[in-house]
Design an enzyme around this catalytic site. Structure first.
Site, PDB file in Angstrom:
ATOM      1  NE  ARG A   1      -3.192   3.022   0.956  1.00 40.60           N
ATOM      2  CZ  ARG A   1      -4.221   3.232   1.801  1.00 40.60           C
ATOM      3  NH1 ARG A   1      -4.792   2.202   2.403  1.00 40.60           N
ATOM      4  NH2 ARG A   1      -4.665   4.438   2.018  1.00 40.60           N
TER       5      ARG A   1
ATOM      6  NE  ARG B   1      -8.208   3.296  -0.549  1.00 43.01           N
ATOM      7  CZ  ARG B   1      -9.127   4.248  -0.656  1.00 43.01           C
ATOM      8  NH1 ARG B   1      -9.085   5.118  -1.635  1.00 43.01           N
ATOM      9  NH2 ARG B   1     -10.092   4.325   0.233  1.00 43.01           N
TER      10      ARG B   1
ATOM     11  CG  ASP C   1      -8.312   1.826   2.758  1.00 41.30           C
ATOM     12  OD1 ASP C   1      -7.372   2.091   3.502  1.00 41.30           O
ATOM     13  OD2 ASP C   1      -9.189   2.645   2.438  1.00 41.30           O
TER      14      ASP C   1
ATOM     15  CG  ASP D   1     -10.178   2.318   6.726  1.00 41.72           C
ATOM     16  OD1 ASP D   1      -9.003   2.648   6.948  1.00 41.72           O
ATOM     17  OD2 ASP D   1     -10.822   2.695   5.728  1.00 41.72           O
TER      18      ASP D   1
END
Length: 271
Positions: free
Chosen positions: A200, A209, A212, A214
């Protein structure tokens, strides 16, 4: 049904402390441990609970086999070890007392206590570069192998339009439900390590990207810090986050909104 098993005053001779002599000369450490388990369905069988004998043997080997400067570290690492080794233990409280601490004062003992448990958390996964499915599959495998993390479930993969007006390729999005003994910041470190493993690159906000990861929710904790905001501040605006989350657990509670993931998804779709 919650059941508590208490181990009181387990005495172990070992070397822990900041002073040079404490690292070579054994002194007594006294462990008091409370184990929280679910005894429902055990039917008076040892296999349905945790063996306190095995826990004590584990603590003896661990305490004798390591040398920490601080009893705070000893208590914390012992608690983590118990949680990782005994799957039926949901929470543990470990107190380590040091009755012969080298302090020239009249005192009975000094102690440190660590209390840890498995916490439920939710992680959003996204990719819009290269082998998107491969990156998401790799992220799930990474989480399964991460120390102190258990993957409870993974949502369907959902293809979505990019959000924020910067990325120009379709995303694959998903969510994972996990339980962990890591703190929110420790878990954040693990997620960022997973992103780095997927190469990344953080060139622009909301840009393209490879991966991810999160952290959306960590129990019902609310965190406001420079590194981390919980619940995730943008999650209530994003259907590609709420839909996989609600698929996994429509009753996942978002404390800042006082609503569940299912309720938030329905509200967003009505706009």
């Amino acid at each position: 049904m919650r059941t508590y098993i208490d181990i009181r005053n387990l005495k172990i001779l070992a070397c822990h402390g900041c002073h040079a002599e404490e690292k070579t000369e054994k002194q007594p450490f006294v462990f008091t441990v409370r184990l929280e388990t679910d005894f429902s369905g055990a039917r008076d069988r040892l296999e349905g609970t945790v063996s306190y004998s095995d826990v004590m043997k584990l603590l003896v080997g661990f305490c004798e086999g390591h040398c920490f400067n601080l009893i705070e570290t000893l208590a914390t690492e012992a608690a983590k070890l118990i949680l990782k080794r005994f799957s039926s233990v949901r929470r543990v409280r470990v107190t380590v007392a040091k009755p012969e601490a080298p302090v020239p004062l009249d005192f009975e003992t000094v102690s440190a206590t660590a209390e840890l448990g498995w916490e439920t958390a939710f992680v959003a996964l996204g990719s819009n570069l290269g082998d998107r499915k491969g990156y998401l599959d790799g992220a799930v495998s990474f989480l399964r192998e991460a120390e102190g993390v258990r993957v409870l479930g993974v949502s369907s993969y959902l293809e979505t339009e990019p959000y924020g007006g910067v990325a120009d390729r379709l995303f694959l999005n998903a969510a994972a439900k996990i339980e962990t003994i890591l703190s929110p910041l420790e878990l954040l470190d693990v997620l960022q390590e997973g992103e780095r493993a997927a190469h990344r690159e953080r060139k622009e906000h909301w840009g393209n990207r490879t991966l991810d990861l999160d952290l959306l929710l960590y129990g019902e904790e609310i965190v406001r810090s420079e590194r981390l905001t919980l619940p995730h501040p943008e999650m209530t605006k994003r259907e590609f986050v709420l839909a996989p989350l609600a698929e996994l657990d429509p009753f996942a509670f978002v404390p800042t909104e006082r609503k569940t993931a299912g309720e938030l998804l329905a509200r967003l779709r009505q706009k």
